[in-house]
Design an enzyme around this catalytic site. Structure first.
Site, mmCIF file in Angstrom:
data_model
loop_
_atom_site.group_PDB
_atom_site.id
_atom_site.type_symbol
_atom_site.label_atom_id
_atom_site.label_comp_id
_atom_site.label_asym_id
_atom_site.label_seq_id
_atom_site.Cartn_x
_atom_site.Cartn_y
_atom_site.Cartn_z
ATOM 1 N N ALA A 189 0.983 -1.240 0.012
ATOM 2 C CA ALA A 189 -0.154 0.051 -0.064
ATOM 3 C C ALA A 189 0.786 0.974 0.055
ATOM 4 C CB ALA A 189 -1.090 -0.122 1.272
ATOM 5 N N VAL A 245 2.274 -11.644 2.876
ATOM 6 C CA VAL A 245 1.933 -12.578 1.622
ATOM 7 C C VAL A 245 2.883 -13.743 1.858
ATOM 8 C CG1 VAL A 245 2.164 -12.893 -0.796
ATOM 9 C CG2 VAL A 245 1.026 -10.840 0.143
ATOM 10 N N VAL A 277 6.385 -3.404 -4.012
ATOM 11 C CA VAL A 277 6.734 -3.078 -2.675
ATOM 12 C C VAL A 277 8.132 -2.420 -2.555
ATOM 13 C CG1 VAL A 277 5.505 -5.697 -1.946
ATOM 14 C CG2 VAL A 277 8.057 -5.442 -3.018
ATOM 15 N N GLY A 278 8.481 -1.687 -3.526
ATOM 16 C CA GLY A 278 9.580 -0.759 -3.470
ATOM 17 C C GLY A 278 10.370 -1.135 -4.500
ATOM 18 N N ARG A 279 11.432 0.040 -4.762
ATOM 19 C CA ARG A 279 12.529 -0.279 -6.012
ATOM 20 C C ARG A 279 13.672 -0.308 -5.549
ATOM 21 N NH1 ARG A 279 10.121 0.990 -11.060
ATOM 22 N NH2 ARG A 279 11.948 1.982 -11.698
ATOM 23 N N ASP A 319 17.874 7.874 -8.463
ATOM 24 C CA ASP A 319 17.488 6.751 -7.714
ATOM 25 C C ASP A 319 18.541 5.853 -7.508
ATOM 26 O OD1 ASP A 319 14.819 7.504 -8.259
ATOM 27 O OD2 ASP A 319 14.094 5.779 -9.182
ATOM 28 N N HIS A 451 -9.893 34.776 -4.930
ATOM 29 C CA HIS A 451 -11.351 33.946 -4.483
ATOM 30 C C HIS A 451 -12.048 33.824 -5.807
ATOM 31 C CE1 HIS A 451 -14.628 33.029 -2.126
ATOM 32 N NE2 HIS A 451 -15.226 33.888 -2.810
HETATM 33 P P1 FAD Z 1 15.467 6.421 -14.640
HETATM 34 O O1 FAD Z 1 14.292 7.081 -14.872
HETATM 35 O O2 FAD Z 1 15.264 4.932 -13.902
HETATM 36 O O3 FAD Z 1 16.392 6.215 -15.529
HETATM 37 C C1 FAD Z 1 17.289 5.381 -15.758
HETATM 38 C C2 FAD Z 1 17.835 5.161 -16.998
HETATM 39 O O4 FAD Z 1 19.120 4.411 -17.182
HETATM 40 C C3 FAD Z 1 17.012 3.938 -17.840
HETATM 41 O O5 FAD Z 1 16.443 4.659 -19.196
HETATM 42 C C4 FAD Z 1 17.857 2.779 -18.010
HETATM 43 O O6 FAD Z 1 17.353 2.015 -19.161
HETATM 44 C C5 FAD Z 1 19.067 3.462 -18.389
HETATM 45 N N1 FAD Z 1 20.386 2.631 -17.877
HETATM 46 C C6 FAD Z 1 20.338 1.859 -16.718
HETATM 47 N N2 FAD Z 1 21.518 1.185 -16.669
HETATM 48 C C7 FAD Z 1 22.273 1.536 -17.686
HETATM 49 C C8 FAD Z 1 23.329 1.179 -18.506
HETATM 50 N N3 FAD Z 1 24.358 0.517 -17.800
HETATM 51 N N4 FAD Z 1 23.777 1.918 -19.632
HETATM 52 C C9 FAD Z 1 22.851 2.593 -20.191
HETATM 53 N N5 FAD Z 1 21.774 2.911 -19.785
HETATM 54 C C10 FAD Z 1 21.405 2.354 -18.503
HETATM 55 N N6 FAD Z 1 8.307 10.131 -9.504
HETATM 56 C C11 FAD Z 1 7.813 11.176 -9.145
HETATM 57 O O7 FAD Z 1 8.416 12.354 -8.766
HETATM 58 N N7 FAD Z 1 6.682 11.341 -9.370
HETATM 59 C C12 FAD Z 1 5.380 10.650 -9.886
HETATM 60 O O8 FAD Z 1 4.560 10.610 -10.040
HETATM 61 C C13 FAD Z 1 6.290 9.194 -10.152
HETATM 62 N N8 FAD Z 1 5.342 8.275 -10.464
HETATM 63 C C14 FAD Z 1 6.091 7.024 -10.802
HETATM 64 C C15 FAD Z 1 5.077 6.024 -11.233
HETATM 65 C C16 FAD Z 1 5.516 4.813 -11.261
HETATM 66 C C17 FAD Z 1 4.579 3.604 -11.841
HETATM 67 C C18 FAD Z 1 7.336 4.448 -11.144
HETATM 68 C C19 FAD Z 1 7.613 3.017 -11.453
HETATM 69 C C20 FAD Z 1 7.909 5.528 -10.568
HETATM 70 C C21 FAD Z 1 7.242 6.815 -10.439
HETATM 71 N N9 FAD Z 1 8.140 7.800 -10.028
HETATM 72 C C22 FAD Z 1 7.633 8.933 -9.749
HETATM 73 C C23 FAD Z 1 9.427 7.478 -9.774
HETATM 74 C C24 FAD Z 1 10.426 8.129 -10.742
HETATM 75 O O9 FAD Z 1 10.082 7.623 -11.997
HETATM 76 C C25 FAD Z 1 11.946 7.779 -10.717
HETATM 77 O O10 FAD Z 1 12.213 8.465 -9.253
HETATM 78 C C26 FAD Z 1 12.712 8.658 -11.934
HETATM 79 O O11 FAD Z 1 12.658 7.976 -13.075
HETATM 80 C C27 FAD Z 1 14.307 8.426 -11.326
HETATM 81 O O12 FAD Z 1 15.106 8.958 -12.343
HETATM 82 P P2 FAD Z 1 16.489 8.261 -12.579
HETATM 83 O O13 FAD Z 1 17.040 9.198 -13.877
HETATM 84 O O14 FAD Z 1 17.306 8.393 -11.463
HETATM 85 O O15 FAD Z 1 16.510 6.923 -13.231
HETATM 86 P P1 NAD Z 2 6.841 2.315 -1.570
HETATM 87 O O1 NAD Z 2 8.033 2.147 -0.791
HETATM 88 O O2 NAD Z 2 5.985 3.627 -1.909
HETATM 89 O O3 NAD Z 2 5.668 1.257 -0.871
HETATM 90 C C1 NAD Z 2 5.834 -0.184 -0.827
HETATM 91 C C2 NAD Z 2 4.916 -0.582 0.158
HETATM 92 O O4 NAD Z 2 4.951 -1.879 0.157
HETATM 93 C C3 NAD Z 2 5.453 -0.241 1.600
HETATM 94 O O5 NAD Z 2 4.125 0.279 2.106
HETATM 95 C C4 NAD Z 2 5.981 -1.376 2.063
HETATM 96 O O6 NAD Z 2 5.533 -1.525 3.784
HETATM 97 C C5 NAD Z 2 5.265 -2.609 1.499
HETATM 98 N N1 NAD Z 2 5.661 -3.837 1.528
HETATM 99 C C6 NAD Z 2 6.966 -4.247 1.361
HETATM 100 N N2 NAD Z 2 7.100 -5.312 1.217
HETATM 101 C C7 NAD Z 2 5.817 -5.993 1.225
HETATM 102 C C8 NAD Z 2 5.463 -7.164 1.285
HETATM 103 N N3 NAD Z 2 6.323 -8.477 1.274
HETATM 104 N N4 NAD Z 2 4.308 -7.546 1.212
HETATM 105 C C9 NAD Z 2 3.166 -6.479 1.637
HETATM 106 N N5 NAD Z 2 3.511 -5.118 1.502
HETATM 107 C C10 NAD Z 2 5.184 -4.965 1.484
HETATM 108 O O7 NAD Z 2 7.378 1.579 -2.975
HETATM 109 P P2 NAD Z 2 6.340 1.578 -4.453
HETATM 110 O O8 NAD Z 2 5.139 1.914 -4.565
HETATM 111 O O9 NAD Z 2 6.843 0.245 -5.098
HETATM 112 O O10 NAD Z 2 7.152 2.742 -5.158
HETATM 113 C C11 NAD Z 2 8.456 2.587 -5.595
HETATM 114 C C12 NAD Z 2 9.123 4.140 -5.397
HETATM 115 O O11 NAD Z 2 8.483 4.811 -6.574
HETATM 116 C C13 NAD Z 2 8.712 4.972 -4.266
HETATM 117 O O12 NAD Z 2 9.680 5.124 -3.462
HETATM 118 C C14 NAD Z 2 8.344 6.248 -4.839
HETATM 119 O O13 NAD Z 2 9.210 7.236 -4.362
HETATM 120 C C15 NAD Z 2 8.371 6.057 -6.484
HETATM 121 N N6 NAD Z 2 7.120 6.543 -7.036
HETATM 122 C C16 NAD Z 2 6.641 7.829 -6.793
HETATM 123 C C17 NAD Z 2 5.385 8.216 -7.149
HETATM 124 C C18 NAD Z 2 5.038 9.739 -6.882
HETATM 125 O O14 NAD Z 2 5.839 10.273 -6.597
HETATM 126 N N7 NAD Z 2 3.615 9.954 -7.083
HETATM 127 C C19 NAD Z 2 4.513 7.335 -7.688
HETATM 128 C C20 NAD Z 2 5.013 5.945 -7.935
HETATM 129 C C21 NAD Z 2 6.302 5.411 -7.376
#
Ligand code: FAD
Ligand code: NAD
Length: 479
Positions: A189, A245, A277-279, A319, A451
């Site tokens: 969640a 789970v 469950v996280g990244r 990231d 407003h």
């Molecule tokens: P990334 O965007 O992951 O980009 C890394 C790039 O490096 C990739 O294109 C990959 O192919 C490339 N790469 C990796 N290794 C190599 C290599 N060895 N050689 C060449 N290329 C390589 N964040 C927000 O702020 N707001 C949001 O609303 C939001 N929503 C999200 C929704 C979802 C479903 C997900 C999964 C994430 C979301 N995030 C959000 C998180 C956000 O996407 C990441 O924090 C952000 O993309 C990180 O940017 P980055 O440049 O560090 O890496």
């Molecule tokens: P998250 O860390 O936000 O949430 C993961 C959740 O999974 C936590 O509540 C954790 O307690 C739970 N969890 C972990 N292991 C579990 C298990 N075995 N069983 C059940 N629950 C478990 O991670 P996310 O939702 O995967 O998102 C990843 C990252 O992507 C976040 O850190 C967030 O910063 C980024 N992201 C940001 C946005 C945004 O800014 N709007 C949107 C999407 C993603």
């Protein structure tokens, strides 16, 4: 040895592409290596954010919100809709079109700024050399005066729920469903679970969210997390806390999930299951052992507050380094790294990173919340204002939620804000700007707000800190 660059950026996500553009703007000869390719073998820029993260998820949130609005909120306006039809493939095509437009835009910006895109998998070698393995297996080693690592993150997998094509999916798979699942399970969640769970719930799925922790949104102000749980529950998200789970089994097109909660062993059957469950940071094969770059104890690339690694001239951003995994944090770090390479001295203000969960209503926060301030022994004055007392919010049918503003008890400087409500993401940004300029709650209270606007809730919360909100009875009375 082939071409030499001032800066080579590895990864073209919001960290990497922004760093590359800024470096090029500053006159540095810059290349950006990206491994991602589409099915036609064409390089894909933009990383997670543009392709499988922020943007596609918001596109689906928008479509699903409109659908839910049309099917649930029109009657009160006197609007008769008749039978509303919904086409998943059109929603997906719209999303894909937006992604294509934006990623193509990055390619155009690279060209205009003279950033050289290089396709392939990059690895940092000793002496700031970058080895790139192209799709055909050929390898080229480039030299650079500076390298910025920006390889991003990927979803974490858990042993009890291995991915099974089309049935048990991660966030990427959940952006690609070809039909609305009747019953959808979500593990986690967190931000993704709530956003993507909301998308499919609005489109008609019965959504059960299994969260291992016993606290809902522990990083959010407690009162607002409680409100969020209530609102999302009312919308149909069945959020089960303390649910661990233990195993999953896919049979045909269904998945059975076994979990343990406070009452004991349980089983649920779903049509699809999202594991979110996280990244985790992408560091495998990214750095040679003798590159001089090290990992920290959590597996992130070790950097200082300026995103410098332990190898001089090598930076890491986004990231793959400590701090929240957010696109805007990655971009700010990218700008900082590029400007530092160019000899400037910018800083990132890590105290003011905004966070948003794009549910409806949105949940957004910046700075410290009440629980953090209490645990740190910092005295504060709170100001709270409900959207139910904001004219514009009521006129727009958006009366749920509140603004909570916290100011230092001694200095009155704003030290935190959490909002659940309409346009919370943009409202919190207003407060963040005030905080960046060191504003007090009195400064905000003395500022004129248009407003009728949603922002009036921020104004009234600031007035409430002062003890004289107009449209509610303030708990405390001050002059
Ligand atoms: P990334 O965007 O992951 O980009 C890394 C790039 O490096 C990739 O294109 C990959 O192919 C490339 N790469 C990796 N290794 C190599 C290599 N060895 N050689 C060449 N290329 C390589 N964040 C927000 O702020 N707001 C949001 O609303 C939001 N929503 C999200 C929704 C979802 C479903 C997900 C999964 C994430 C979301 N995030 C959000 C998180 C956000 O996407 C990441 O924090 C952000 O993309 C990180 O940017 P980055 O440049 O560090 O890496
Ligand atoms: P998250 O860390 O936000 O949430 C993961 C959740 O999974 C936590 O509540 C954790 O307690 C739970 N969890 C972990 N292991 C579990 C298990 N075995 N069983 C059940 N629950 C478990 O991670 P996310 O939702 O995967 O998102 C990843 C990252 O992507 C976040 O850190 C967030 O910063 C980024 N992201 C940001 C946005 C945004 O800014 N709007 C949107 C999407 C993603």
């Amino acid at each position: 040895m082939s071409e030499k660059f001032d800066v080579i950026v590895i990864g073209s996500g919001p960290g990497g592409y922004v760093a590359a553009i800024r470096a090029a703007q500053l006159g540095l000869k810059t290349a950006c290596v990206e491994k991602w390719m589409d099915t036609d073998g064409k390089q894909v820029l933009g990383g997670t954010c543009l392709n499988i993260g922020c943007i596609p998820s918001k596109a689906l949130l928008d479509t699903s919100h409109r659908y839910h609005d049309v099917t649930h909120s029109m009657d009160v306006h006197g609007i008769e809709t008749g039978k509303v039809k919904f086409d998943v493939s059109k929603m997906m095509a719209r999303k894909d079109g937006i992604v294509k437009q934006l990623t193509g835009g990055i390619a155009g910006l690279f060209q205009a700024n003279k950033v050289k895109p290089i396709q392939g998998v990059a690895k940092l070698l000793a002496g700031k050399k970058v080895e790139v393995t192209a799709a055909d297996g050929s390898q080229t080693v480039y030299e650079a005066d500076n390298v910025i690592l920006a390889s991003g993150s990927v979803p974490v997998n858990i042993p009890p729920a291995p991915l099974v094509d089309g049935v048990v999916v991660d966030s990427t798979g959940a952006l690609e469903f070809d039909s609305v699942p009747k019953r959808l399970g979500v593990i986690g969640a967190g931000v993704i679970g709530l956003e993507l769970g909301s998308v499919w719930s609005r489109l008609g799925s019965e959504v059960v969210v299994l969260e291992a922790m016993d606290t809902f949104l522990p990083m959010v102000d407690k009162a607002i997390a409680k409100e969020a749980n209530k609102i999302l529950g009312k919308q149909g998200l069945d959020i089960r806390l303390n649910a661990r789970v233990t195993g999953t089994e896919v049979k045909g097109k269904k998945v059975t999930v076994n979990f343990v909660d406070a009452e004991g062993d349980k089983t649920e059957e779903f049509d699809k299951l999202i594991v979110c469950v996280g990244r985790k940071p992408v560091t495998d094969n990214l750095i040679a052992a003798d590159s001089g770059v090290n990992l920290d104890e959590r597996g992130f690339i070790f950097v200082n507050e300026h995103c410098e690694t332990e190898a001089p001239g090598v930076y890491a951003i986004g990231d793959i380094v400590r701090g929240p995994m957010l696109a805007h944090k990655a971009s700010e770090e990218g700008v900082m790294a590029a400007e530092r390479i160019a000899g400037q001295k910018p800083q990132v203000n890590y105290d003011l990173v905004p966070s948003v969960i794009y549910t409806h209503p949105e949940i957004a926060w910046v700075g410290k919340n009440e629980e953090q301030l209490k645990s740190e022994g910092i005295e504060f004055n709170p100001g709270v204002f409900p959207f139910a007392a904001v004219g514009r919010a009521l006129a727009s049918g958006e009366g749920e939620g509140m603004v909570k503003l916290l100011a230092d008890a001694k200095t009155d400087r704003i030290i935190g804000c959490t909002i659940i409500g309409p346009n919370a993401a943009d409202l919190v940004q207003q407060v963040l700007i005030a905080m960046e300029f060191g504003s007090t709650s009195e400064d905000l209270a003395l500022t004129m707000f248009g407003h009728p606007t949603f922002s009036e809730a921020v104004h009234e919360a600031a007035l409430d800190v002062q003890g004289h909100a107009i449209h509610k009875v303030s708990r405390k009375k001050r002059k």
